[in-house]
Motif scaffolding. Sequence first.
Motif, PDB file in Angstrom:
ATOM      1  N   ILE A 290     -72.657  35.696 -75.325  1.00  0.00           N
ATOM      2  CA  ILE A 290     -73.405  35.421 -76.548  1.00  0.00           C
ATOM      3  C   ILE A 290     -74.900  35.448 -76.227  1.00  0.00           C
ATOM      4  CG2 ILE A 290     -73.817  33.791 -78.411  1.00  0.00           C
ATOM      5  CD1 ILE A 290     -71.007  32.699 -77.941  1.00  0.00           C
ATOM      6  N   ASN A 291     -75.611  36.353 -76.883  1.00  0.00           N
ATOM      7  CA  ASN A 291     -77.061  36.470 -76.705  1.00  0.00           C
ATOM      8  C   ASN A 291     -77.785  35.665 -77.776  1.00  0.00           C
ATOM      9  OD1 ASN A 291     -77.158  38.487 -74.497  1.00  0.00           O
ATOM     10  ND2 ASN A 291     -76.141  39.790 -76.017  1.00  0.00           N
ATOM     11  N   ALA A 292     -78.843  35.015 -77.395  1.00  0.00           N
ATOM     12  CA  ALA A 292     -79.605  34.188 -78.340  1.00  0.00           C
ATOM     13  C   ALA A 292     -81.082  34.250 -78.004  1.00  0.00           C
ATOM     14  CB  ALA A 292     -79.106  32.747 -78.300  1.00  0.00           C
ATOM     15  N   SER A 293     -81.883  33.898 -78.972  1.00  0.00           N
ATOM     16  CA  SER A 293     -83.334  33.808 -78.751  1.00  0.00           C
ATOM     17  C   SER A 293     -83.921  32.772 -79.682  1.00  0.00           C
ATOM     18  CB  SER A 293     -84.014  35.161 -78.980  1.00  0.00           C
ATOM     19  OG  SER A 293     -83.913  35.544 -80.338  1.00  0.00           O
ATOM     20  N   SER A 326    -112.228  32.391 -96.317  1.00  0.00           N
ATOM     21  CA  SER A 326    -110.798  32.682 -96.272  1.00  0.00           C
ATOM     22  C   SER A 326    -110.325  32.566 -94.836  1.00  0.00           C
ATOM     23  CB  SER A 326    -110.501  34.085 -96.817  1.00  0.00           C
ATOM     24  OG  SER A 326    -111.124  35.077 -96.007  1.00  0.00           O
ATOM     25  N   GLY A 327    -109.035  32.663 -94.632  1.00  0.00           N
ATOM     26  CA  GLY A 327    -108.476  32.637 -93.293  1.00  0.00           C
ATOM     27  C   GLY A 327    -107.985  31.264 -92.883  1.00  0.00           C
ATOM     28  N   ASN A 328    -106.780  31.204 -92.370  1.00  0.00           N
ATOM     29  CA  ASN A 328    -106.240  29.966 -91.827  1.00  0.00           C
ATOM     30  C   ASN A 328    -105.075  30.299 -90.909  1.00  0.00           C
ATOM     31  OD1 ASN A 328    -104.970  30.407 -94.722  1.00  0.00           O
ATOM     32  ND2 ASN A 328    -103.436  29.342 -93.490  1.00  0.00           N
ATOM     33  N   ARG A 329    -104.807  29.373 -90.000  1.00  0.00           N
ATOM     34  CA  ARG A 329    -103.703  29.566 -89.073  1.00  0.00           C
ATOM     35  C   ARG A 329    -102.378  29.550 -89.830  1.00  0.00           C
ATOM     36  NH1 ARG A 329    -104.135  25.142 -86.610  1.00  0.00           N
ATOM     37  NH2 ARG A 329    -105.578  25.770 -84.962  1.00  0.00           N
ATOM     38  N   LYS A 330    -101.481  30.453 -89.433  1.00  0.00           N
ATOM     39  CA  LYS A 330    -100.129  30.466 -89.970  1.00  0.00           C
ATOM     40  C   LYS A 330     -99.156  30.516 -88.808  1.00  0.00           C
ATOM     41  CE  LYS A 330    -101.565  33.037 -94.084  1.00  0.00           C
ATOM     42  NZ  LYS A 330    -101.404  34.268 -94.883  1.00  0.00           N
ATOM     43  N   GLY A 331     -98.035  29.855 -88.971  1.00  0.00           N
ATOM     44  CA  GLY A 331     -97.061  29.839 -87.899  1.00  0.00           C
ATOM     45  C   GLY A 331     -95.639  29.907 -88.432  1.00  0.00           C
ATOM     46  N   GLN A 332     -94.751  30.355 -87.586  1.00  0.00           N
ATOM     47  CA  GLN A 332     -93.349  30.367 -87.975  1.00  0.00           C
ATOM     48  C   GLN A 332     -92.500  30.210 -86.717  1.00  0.00           C
ATOM     49  OE1 GLN A 332     -92.957  34.176 -89.909  1.00  0.00           O
ATOM     50  NE2 GLN A 332     -92.659  35.294 -87.997  1.00  0.00           N
ATOM     51  N   VAL A 333     -91.352  29.611 -86.895  1.00  0.00           N
ATOM     52  CA  VAL A 333     -90.392  29.465 -85.805  1.00  0.00           C
ATOM     53  C   VAL A 333     -89.073  30.044 -86.262  1.00  0.00           C
ATOM     54  CG1 VAL A 333     -91.515  27.441 -84.797  1.00  0.00           C
ATOM     55  CG2 VAL A 333     -89.771  27.145 -86.552  1.00  0.00           C
ATOM     56  N   GLY A 334     -88.291  30.537 -85.323  1.00  0.00           N
ATOM     57  CA  GLY A 334     -87.018  31.131 -85.696  1.00  0.00           C
ATOM     58  C   GLY A 334     -86.057  31.137 -84.532  1.00  0.00           C
ATOM     59  N   ALA A 335     -84.810  31.369 -84.857  1.00  0.00           N
ATOM     60  CA  ALA A 335     -83.764  31.451 -83.841  1.00  0.00           C
ATOM     61  C   ALA A 335     -82.796  32.551 -84.254  1.00  0.00           C
ATOM     62  CB  ALA A 335     -83.033  30.132 -83.687  1.00  0.00           C
ATOM     63  N   ARG A 336     -82.208  33.219 -83.273  1.00  0.00           N
ATOM     64  CA  ARG A 336     -81.242  34.286 -83.550  1.00  0.00           C
ATOM     65  C   ARG A 336     -80.104  34.180 -82.529  1.00  0.00           C
ATOM     66  NH1 ARG A 336     -83.257  40.374 -84.086  1.00  0.00           N
ATOM     67  NH2 ARG A 336     -83.991  39.471 -86.056  1.00  0.00           N
ATOM     68  N   ILE A 337     -78.871  34.309 -83.029  1.00  0.00           N
ATOM     69  CA  ILE A 337     -77.701  34.342 -82.168  1.00  0.00           C
ATOM     70  C   ILE A 337     -76.948  35.622 -82.439  1.00  0.00           C
ATOM     71  CG2 ILE A 337     -75.498  33.237 -81.605  1.00  0.00           C
ATOM     72  CD1 ILE A 337     -76.734  30.576 -82.388  1.00  0.00           C
TER      73      ILE A 337
END
Length: 337
Positions: A290-293, A326-337
């Motif tokens: 099983i591969n994940a990230s 204008s302009g601001n920091r944006k972030g995202q987190v994610g997971a994949r299996i």
Amino acid sequence: QNYPTWSQYYPLLMSGHAGDNIASQANAVAAGVPWYPFLTTMNGGCGGYSAASAINPQPQAHACWGSMLAVTGNPSGNSAYNGVIAEIKKRAGSGLSMDMSYTLSKAVGNVIGVNQVDEWYMGSEFQDPYSYGQFKNLVSPGDIRHQVKGFVSYKLPFGRNGRWLQGNKNLDYLVGGWTLSGDVNYHSGLPMAAVGATNGYPGWAPTFANTTGVSLANHFKHLDLANLNDPSNQFFSPAAFSDQTLSTSNPLYGTFGNQLPYNNNWRGWAYYNEDFSAVKHFTFGPGSRINASIRAEFFDLLNRHQWGLPNTSYTSPQFGNVTGVSGNRKGQVGARI
């Protein structure tokens, strides 16, 4: 070109009749322009025409549909780009890959504007239709003189596929398989357009205000959005410009502004941006099938503000001031299996 020369237009302007509507022969006589009765009476006609239209080479075309473009002979358009690039490239090896470059360039030309036409047109960046060919070496509005950009990616040397901490499976789940990446983009500001005259001349192309000799240096301090008239918001001094078109009593009325359409020495804000990502790849389950990230990505990592360009509307209370950001920091987190 369906436009009079300045020497033909100037007497009409200074007579005060350039903006007259010609709906009768008496109107034409009063303005000192030709009378074209068919423009007011023909089926589908224009119902009248402006005095400025009457002195055009094709008055009926200008009266009904505005300026008309006709390119004859050799084209007058010109554009040129010269640049030199210094690049550092590191192909994947030892976990590190990189491609960073610096570009020094210069872009010039007179084929500018939304329509990218090879001739002067009504609404063009040039004050005089017959001066178009003289601006072949004008700095381009898209000229980026200096630019640094590129990316760096590094696979951390930990865990079962790294140099260190290979022996502990549980520890590998924590520290192994991580790749850190970042990209940057920095470039100098773009040339800003000339400050336009407020009223202009009836039936003529847009004209520019005059520079007065006061320094155009950027002296912005900080942005006070609660008070847009705050002197700290000021990019350039309003005293650096005067508008000769505001009043016919101005001794400079009837002249063109002394600015270039774009000026290499008057530029907007430089641009700075950094992005970053951290990604961990791993396997688990029977036979590690099983591969994940998991990943986290941040755009505008340092939360840099991009200040708005200064207000260049001559009669505005905020003329010369920066009024937005204008302009601001944006972030995202994610997971994949």
